[in-house]
Scaffold this active site. Structure first.
Site, PDB file in Angstrom:
ATOM      1  N   GLY A  27       0.751  -1.407   0.038  1.00 47.68           N
ATOM      2  CA  GLY A  27      -0.269   0.145   0.367  1.00 47.68           C
ATOM      3  C   GLY A  27       0.689   1.428  -0.065  1.00 47.68           C
ATOM      4  O   GLY A  27       0.423   2.403   0.408  1.00 47.68           O
ATOM      5  N   SER A  28       1.702   0.967  -0.449  1.00 47.16           N
ATOM      6  CA  SER A  28       2.781   2.708  -0.695  1.00 47.16           C
ATOM      7  C   SER A  28       1.921   3.182  -1.547  1.00 47.16           C
ATOM      8  O   SER A  28       2.257   4.540  -1.350  1.00 47.16           O
ATOM      9  CB  SER A  28       4.612   2.826  -0.565  1.00 47.16           C
ATOM     10  OG  SER A  28       4.558   1.389  -2.005  1.00 47.16           O
ATOM     11  N   ASN A  29       1.984   2.909  -3.384  1.00 45.78           N
ATOM     12  CA  ASN A  29       0.903   3.930  -3.224  1.00 45.78           C
ATOM     13  C   ASN A  29      -0.469   4.541  -3.019  1.00 45.78           C
ATOM     14  O   ASN A  29      -0.422   5.649  -2.823  1.00 45.78           O
ATOM     15  CB  ASN A  29       0.415   3.623  -4.686  1.00 45.78           C
ATOM     16  CG  ASN A  29       2.229   3.058  -5.975  1.00 45.78           C
ATOM     17  OD1 ASN A  29       2.324   4.324  -6.808  1.00 45.78           O
ATOM     18  ND2 ASN A  29       2.419   1.502  -5.694  1.00 45.78           N
ATOM     19  N   ASN A  73      -5.280   2.125 -13.199  1.00 44.94           N
ATOM     20  CA  ASN A  73      -4.005   0.894 -13.015  1.00 44.94           C
ATOM     21  C   ASN A  73      -2.710   1.165 -13.305  1.00 44.94           C
ATOM     22  O   ASN A  73      -1.977   2.035 -14.271  1.00 44.94           O
ATOM     23  CB  ASN A  73      -4.154  -0.331 -13.246  1.00 44.94           C
ATOM     24  CG  ASN A  73      -3.651  -1.972 -12.580  1.00 44.94           C
ATOM     25  OD1 ASN A  73      -3.469  -1.095 -11.902  1.00 44.94           O
ATOM     26  ND2 ASN A  73      -2.591  -2.213 -13.449  1.00 44.94           N
ATOM     27  N   HIS A 124       1.155  -0.099 -13.525  1.00 41.74           N
ATOM     28  CA  HIS A 124       2.140  -1.886 -13.125  1.00 41.74           C
ATOM     29  C   HIS A 124       3.219  -1.014 -13.546  1.00 41.74           C
ATOM     30  O   HIS A 124       4.185  -0.303 -14.201  1.00 41.74           O
ATOM     31  CB  HIS A 124       1.618  -1.425 -14.849  1.00 41.74           C
ATOM     32  CG  HIS A 124       2.271  -3.651 -15.594  1.00 41.74           C
ATOM     33  ND1 HIS A 124       1.916  -4.507 -14.601  1.00 41.74           N
ATOM     34  CD2 HIS A 124       3.028  -3.483 -16.504  1.00 41.74           C
ATOM     35  CE1 HIS A 124       2.322  -5.978 -14.753  1.00 41.74           C
ATOM     36  NE2 HIS A 124       3.509  -4.928 -16.158  1.00 41.74           N
ATOM     37  N   MET A 181      -4.524  -7.489  -6.626  1.00 45.17           N
ATOM     38  CA  MET A 181      -4.145  -8.506  -7.601  1.00 45.17           C
ATOM     39  C   MET A 181      -4.958  -9.808  -7.772  1.00 45.17           C
ATOM     40  O   MET A 181      -5.073 -10.918  -7.745  1.00 45.17           O
ATOM     41  CB  MET A 181      -2.804  -9.533  -6.485  1.00 45.17           C
ATOM     42  CG  MET A 181      -1.530  -8.561  -5.945  1.00 45.17           C
ATOM     43  SD  MET A 181      -0.606  -8.513  -6.853  1.00 45.17           S
ATOM     44  CE  MET A 181       0.510  -9.803  -7.766  1.00 45.17           C
ATOM     45  N   LYS A 187     -14.977 -15.941  -3.524  1.00 46.49           N
ATOM     46  CA  LYS A 187     -15.868 -16.503  -3.609  1.00 46.49           C
ATOM     47  C   LYS A 187     -16.426 -15.588  -4.348  1.00 46.49           C
ATOM     48  O   LYS A 187     -16.091 -14.246  -5.083  1.00 46.49           O
ATOM     49  CB  LYS A 187     -16.823 -15.876  -2.573  1.00 46.49           C
ATOM     50  CG  LYS A 187     -16.417 -16.307  -1.068  1.00 46.49           C
ATOM     51  CD  LYS A 187     -17.551 -16.460   0.191  1.00 46.49           C
ATOM     52  CE  LYS A 187     -17.482 -17.499   0.849  1.00 46.49           C
ATOM     53  NZ  LYS A 187     -17.625 -16.477   2.521  1.00 46.49           N
TER      54      LYS A 187
HETATM   55  C1  GRF Z   1       3.299  -1.200  -7.675  1.00 47.84           C
HETATM   56  O1  GRF Z   1       4.075  -1.804  -7.561  1.00 47.84           O
HETATM   57  C2  GRF Z   1       2.095  -1.582  -8.793  1.00 47.84           C
HETATM   58  O2  GRF Z   1       3.033  -0.994 -10.386  1.00 47.84           O
HETATM   59  C3  GRF Z   1       1.979  -3.329  -9.135  1.00 47.84           C
HETATM   60  O3  GRF Z   1       1.907  -3.115  -7.083  1.00 47.84           O
HETATM   61  C4  GRF Z   1       2.600  -2.599  -6.818  1.00 47.84           C
HETATM   62  C5  GRF Z   1       2.427  -2.474  -5.575  1.00 47.84           C
HETATM   63  O4  GRF Z   1       2.848  -1.711  -4.218  1.00 47.84           O
HETATM   64  N1  GRF Z   1       0.821  -3.054 -10.172  1.00 47.84           N
HETATM   65  P1  GRF Z   1       1.905  -0.807  -2.954  1.00 47.84           P
HETATM   66  O5  GRF Z   1       1.172  -2.049  -2.437  1.00 47.84           O
HETATM   67  O6  GRF Z   1       1.497   0.555  -3.877  1.00 47.84           O
HETATM   68  O7  GRF Z   1       3.517  -0.629  -1.666  1.00 47.84           O
END
Ligand code: GRF
Length: 187
Positions: A14-16, A105, A107, A88, A63
């Protein structure tokens, strides 16, 4: 300004999410984060939501009817925009129809290169000269929707998977907010 009510979907660190929470405090940033959805009850990122008093909804994506549950809470919370930040799980066509052009999203590669998982090991194996991140709209095909923003860096000889990941994430923290601003400027 009136900010769009937004939900962030996570599965891990969850750093983003944390970065977007901080950005959303700017008066001019177009979104407010009103809900966090995680399909992993142990996701580290949940702590960022808690700390900032953002409601959290844990969903069991094993589910069959999980998407209906998500749609229900999104409606209850009047969510109009969705950011996938390390979520995911692939989202179905039916779900996407409910949020057309409103799900984006991030990536960790320069799409269309290296769609899917294990991007960094494949990038190294392929001896790429540069890599980076992509923020894109989500469509039915994995990591294939229209690109909003990409940022890149040149790979150095000693860059291993861990270093590539941290350099890529550093770019993500700039690319994701910039992409959101771009999306809302268009509307
Ligand atoms: C990110 O690096 C993104 O590119 C990928 O998953 C990672 C999530 O990182 N889809 P975080 O959970 O936001 O730290």
């Amino acid at each position: 300004m009136v900010k769009t009510r937004t939900c962030i979907f996570i599965s891990g660190k969850g750093s983003n999410l944390n970065n977007l929470i901080k950005k959303s405090r700017d008066y001019n940033f177009p979104i407010n984060i009103n809900l966090v959805i995680s399909n992993n009850p142990k996701a580290e990122g949940i702590k960022h939501a808690k700390k900032n008093s953002i409601p959290i909804f844990i969903v069991n994506t094993k589910k069959r009817n999980f998407e209906n549950k998500i749609l229900k809470i999104l409606k209850e919370k009047r969510i109009n925009f969705i950011c996938l930040a390390g979520f995911m799980k692939i989202i179905s066509r039916n779900f996407l129809l409910n949020f057309k052009k409103k799900i984006i999203n991030v990536h960790p590669s320069l799409l269309p290169k290296f769609k899917g998982l294990n991007t960094f090991s494949r990038i190294i194996k392929n001896k790429e000269k540069k890599t980076g991140c992509t923020v894109h709209y989500v469509n039915e095909k994995l990591d294939s929707g229209n690109i909003i923003i990409q940022k890149f860096f040149y790979i150095k000889k000693n860059d291993n998977e861990k270093i590539l990941k941290s350099k890529t994430q550093y770019l993500e923290y700039r690319a994701f907010p910039e992409a959101i601003i771009k999306v809302f400027r268009k509307n």
